[in-house]
Design an enzyme around this catalytic site. Structure first.
Site, PDB file in Angstrom:
ATOM      1  N   HIS A  33       0.847  -1.189   0.000  1.00  0.00           N
ATOM      2  CA  HIS A  33       0.000   0.000   0.000  1.00  0.00           C
ATOM      3  C   HIS A  33       0.886   1.243   0.000  1.00  0.00           C
ATOM      4  O   HIS A  33       2.043   1.183   0.419  1.00  0.00           O
ATOM      5  CB  HIS A  33      -0.838   0.083   1.277  1.00  0.00           C
ATOM      6  CG  HIS A  33      -1.644  -1.118   1.606  1.00  0.00           C
ATOM      7  ND1 HIS A  33      -3.014  -1.168   1.446  1.00  0.00           N
ATOM      8  CD2 HIS A  33      -1.294  -2.324   2.134  1.00  0.00           C
ATOM      9  CE1 HIS A  33      -3.469  -2.344   1.847  1.00  0.00           C
ATOM     10  NE2 HIS A  33      -2.442  -3.063   2.266  1.00  0.00           N
ATOM     11  N   TYR A  34       0.330   2.381  -0.408  1.00  0.00           N
ATOM     12  CA  TYR A  34       0.915   3.640   0.044  1.00  0.00           C
ATOM     13  C   TYR A  34      -0.039   4.234   1.079  1.00  0.00           C
ATOM     14  O   TYR A  34      -1.238   3.919   1.093  1.00  0.00           O
ATOM     15  CB  TYR A  34       1.239   4.605  -1.079  1.00  0.00           C
ATOM     16  CG  TYR A  34       0.113   5.123  -1.964  1.00  0.00           C
ATOM     17  CD1 TYR A  34      -1.114   5.557  -1.467  1.00  0.00           C
ATOM     18  CD2 TYR A  34       0.315   5.241  -3.343  1.00  0.00           C
ATOM     19  CE1 TYR A  34      -2.109   6.059  -2.283  1.00  0.00           C
ATOM     20  CE2 TYR A  34      -0.680   5.751  -4.177  1.00  0.00           C
ATOM     21  CZ  TYR A  34      -1.875   6.153  -3.643  1.00  0.00           C
ATOM     22  OH  TYR A  34      -2.860   6.663  -4.457  1.00  0.00           O
ATOM     23  N   THR A  35       0.502   5.106   1.943  1.00  0.00           N
ATOM     24  CA  THR A  35      -0.334   5.644   3.018  1.00  0.00           C
ATOM     25  C   THR A  35      -1.380   6.626   2.505  1.00  0.00           C
ATOM     26  O   THR A  35      -2.472   6.724   3.058  1.00  0.00           O
ATOM     27  CB  THR A  35       0.539   6.322   4.084  1.00  0.00           C
ATOM     28  OG1 THR A  35       1.419   7.257   3.451  1.00  0.00           O
ATOM     29  CG2 THR A  35       1.348   5.290   4.858  1.00  0.00           C
ATOM     30  N   GLU A  98       2.353  -0.755   4.645  1.00  0.00           N
ATOM     31  CA  GLU A  98       2.016   0.619   4.260  1.00  0.00           C
ATOM     32  C   GLU A  98       3.322   1.381   4.027  1.00  0.00           C
ATOM     33  O   GLU A  98       4.197   1.431   4.900  1.00  0.00           O
ATOM     34  CB  GLU A  98       1.209   1.310   5.359  1.00  0.00           C
ATOM     35  CG  GLU A  98      -0.209   0.804   5.521  1.00  0.00           C
ATOM     36  CD  GLU A  98      -1.183   1.451   4.533  1.00  0.00           C
ATOM     37  OE1 GLU A  98      -0.738   2.310   3.732  1.00  0.00           O
ATOM     38  OE2 GLU A  98      -2.372   1.104   4.589  1.00  0.00           O
ATOM     39  N   HIS A 140      -2.448  -3.031  -3.446  1.00  0.00           N
ATOM     40  CA  HIS A 140      -3.822  -2.847  -2.992  1.00  0.00           C
ATOM     41  C   HIS A 140      -4.771  -2.706  -4.178  1.00  0.00           C
ATOM     42  O   HIS A 140      -5.903  -3.189  -4.155  1.00  0.00           O
ATOM     43  CB  HIS A 140      -3.884  -1.608  -2.096  1.00  0.00           C
ATOM     44  CG  HIS A 140      -5.068  -1.571  -1.186  1.00  0.00           C
ATOM     45  ND1 HIS A 140      -5.345  -0.491  -0.380  1.00  0.00           N
ATOM     46  CD2 HIS A 140      -6.047  -2.471  -0.947  1.00  0.00           C
ATOM     47  CE1 HIS A 140      -6.444  -0.735   0.314  1.00  0.00           C
ATOM     48  NE2 HIS A 140      -6.894  -1.919  -0.009  1.00  0.00           N
ATOM     49  N   ASP A 150      -3.320   2.307  -5.057  1.00  0.00           N
ATOM     50  CA  ASP A 150      -1.995   2.153  -4.456  1.00  0.00           C
ATOM     51  C   ASP A 150      -1.434   0.729  -4.585  1.00  0.00           C
ATOM     52  O   ASP A 150      -2.208  -0.216  -4.691  1.00  0.00           O
ATOM     53  CB  ASP A 150      -2.026   2.585  -2.984  1.00  0.00           C
ATOM     54  CG  ASP A 150      -3.053   1.836  -2.136  1.00  0.00           C
ATOM     55  OD1 ASP A 150      -4.203   1.702  -2.559  1.00  0.00           O
ATOM     56  OD2 ASP A 150      -2.681   1.385  -1.038  1.00  0.00           O
TER      57      ASP A 150
END
Length: 239
Positions: A33-35, A98, A140, A150
């Site tokens: 994921h990215y945040t 993340e 994700h 993401d």
């Protein structure tokens, strides 16, 4: 000689989140994921807040610092409503990482070298612990194409693939099988995607395997890439 990014062990900073419960499936996936928040501190506050109802097993800061929020033996709440290769409870079957990045909403940008190096080392360790196949190291957006973008087209999947930690974009994808659009979607489903949202799943596939052109159009190049990926899997080369 191992890649120098994998030669070091990951140093973990314990940052517990209350947001987890028990797994109902063995770990077989790793979800990136990215945040997607303005900064890392904001993301960490949210992921560790009992009011937020979200978490991940790890957060990787831009300087390469790795935080552990949830023990790998527990089910973190990172994937939401998602699906991959027959698994509908992705949270139970996966480890979630993340990666601090503002994402498409707040100024998406390339991932720094120190951060990427930490993600590589962490991925290596997690895959060894759980024997996770390369094909199950996913974004994700792969498991929730209608909801998520993401970790996005700037994520260095190519580096993970070069080190054996993710599927590579096939270099020999030269044969267009000539599928109809409906047949292409069936092939995407066979590969592992949820195809309910037809446009979104094509975009997700392109974001992962053809990041230089994400237009949602089912064209010859997209068909050739997917065809090669399926052939490689049948030949045992896409585990």
């Amino acid at each position: 000689m191992p890649d120098r990014d994998e030669a070091k062990l990951v140093t973990i900073v314990e940052t517990p989140s209350p947001n987890f419960n028990d797994r109902t499936l063995p770990v077989s996936m790793l979800v990136m994921h990215y945040t997607g928040m303005v900064d890392g501190a904001s993301a960490i506050r949210r992921l560790t807040s009992s009011n937020a109802g979200v978490s991940a097993h790890y957060v990787v800061n831009e300087d390469g610092t790795v935080l552990r929020l949830v023990d790998e033996g527990k089910r973190a709440w990172h994937a939401g409503v998602s699906y991959w290769r027959g698994i509908t409870d992705v949270n139970s079957a996966s480890i979630g990482i993340e990666i601090v990045n503002p994402g498409h909403e707040f100024g998406y940008r390339p991932f720094p070298a120190d951060q990427v190096a930490a993600v590589v080392r962490l991925t290596d360790e997690i895959r060894k612990r759980h024997d996770i196949p390369r094909a199950n190291v996913v974004g994700h957006s792969d498991v929730a194409p209608s909801r998520k973008q993401d970790p996005g087209e700037l994520f260095p999947w190519d580096k993970l693939a070069r080190l054996g930690h993710a599927l590579a974009v096939p270099k020999n994808a030269t044969v267009d099988p000539g599928w109809t659009d409906s047949a292409f979607l069936v092939a995407l489903e066979r590969f592992g995607y949820d195809i309910e949202d037809k446009l979104a799943v094509v975009v997700a596939f392109q974001r992962r395997f053809r990041p230089e052109l994400i237009d949602g159009t089912i064209d010859g190049q997209s068909r050739a890439i997917l065809f090669r990926l399926l052939l490689d899997r049948e030949q045992g080369e896409a585990r």
